[in-house]
Design an enzyme around this catalytic site. Sequence first.
Site, PDB file in Angstrom:
ATOM      1  N   LYS A  16       0.849  -1.182   0.000  1.00 18.12           N
ATOM      2  CA  LYS A  16       0.000   0.000   0.000  1.00 18.12           C
ATOM      3  C   LYS A  16       0.887   1.235   0.000  1.00 18.12           C
ATOM      4  CE  LYS A  16      -4.079  -1.998   0.381  1.00 18.12           C
ATOM      5  NZ  LYS A  16      -5.108  -1.881  -0.672  1.00 18.12           N
ATOM      6  N   GLU A 198       4.530   8.390   2.533  1.00 19.45           N
ATOM      7  CA  GLU A 198       4.710   8.040   1.123  1.00 19.45           C
ATOM      8  C   GLU A 198       6.151   7.590   0.846  1.00 19.45           C
ATOM      9  OE1 GLU A 198       3.299   9.988  -3.141  1.00 19.45           O
ATOM     10  OE2 GLU A 198       3.683  11.264  -1.398  1.00 19.45           O
ATOM     11  N   ASN A 199       6.294   6.659  -0.100  1.00 22.15           N
ATOM     12  CA  ASN A 199       7.592   6.153  -0.551  1.00 22.15           C
ATOM     13  C   ASN A 199       8.376   5.440   0.553  1.00 22.15           C
ATOM     14  OD1 ASN A 199       7.211   7.221  -3.196  1.00 22.15           O
ATOM     15  ND2 ASN A 199       7.814   9.242  -2.433  1.00 22.15           N
ATOM     16  N   ARG A 200       7.659   4.931   1.538  1.00 21.16           N
ATOM     17  CA  ARG A 200       8.258   4.206   2.657  1.00 21.16           C
ATOM     18  C   ARG A 200       9.177   5.079   3.515  1.00 21.16           C
ATOM     19  NH1 ARG A 200       4.527   1.567   1.496  1.00 21.16           N
ATOM     20  NH2 ARG A 200       4.408  -0.686   1.266  1.00 21.16           N
ATOM     21  N   LEU A 201       9.037   6.387   3.395  1.00 23.72           N
ATOM     22  CA  LEU A 201       9.813   7.308   4.229  1.00 23.72           C
ATOM     23  C   LEU A 201       8.978   7.678   5.450  1.00 23.72           C
ATOM     24  CD1 LEU A 201      11.443   9.528   1.463  1.00 23.72           C
ATOM     25  CD2 LEU A 201      12.451   7.605   2.722  1.00 23.72           C
TER      26      LEU A 201
END
Length: 222
Positions: A16, A198-201
């Site tokens: 996700k 977002e973006n796994r950050l």
Amino acid sequence: MTDRDDVPFDLASMRKQYRADGLSETELAATPVEQFARWFKQAATDGGLFEPNAMIVSTADAEGRPGSRTVLLKHFDEQGFVFYTNYDSRKARDLAENPYVSLLFPWHPMARQVIVTGVARRTGRDETAAYFRTRPHGSQLGAWASAQSSVVSTRADIDGAYAELAARYPEGEQVPVPPHWGGFRVAPQTVEFWQGRENRLHDRLRYVEQPDGSWRVERLSP
């Protein structure tokens, strides 16, 4: 399964994209318990969670062999996080040998996690008895009927033990508190608040207890 064609889902592509608002140091409460109370209120009212007080309790025995299970949080305050169990269960045996524990609240619909590490100690018998009296009658009987974590031959053995107890203590009659059953209070040493981004950050802010009892907040790289 070894044949990739036999795998029903493409696990490598299952993910996700989190787009939730972030978590900044300026937004945090003075103590981790105050911050937990804020997030828990949101989880319980707006989070769309089946059991917001469900947490994964991870323990390790004297040899360091880990074990995890889902348990319900039943109380929290500045002294710690409280859950109840059979003192003969695996988790309780682990804690008798190694009191260090991790609690994980996996609030997936909110893209949030809370991770608590600390030391578990048994609650007093008066506190245990007060909570036991709030449990439904059937749950009180269940605390007696189950020798938690022990091997049992059949489901009928458990049902039979419960039926005998139900006959001995019918609805409306007080059930004594089992001597082998009670609470643990986890006094936190670190509490991490994880907010998916977002973006796994992701945002990861962790409270760390200081020698004087105050808390230091540090940001962890995602």
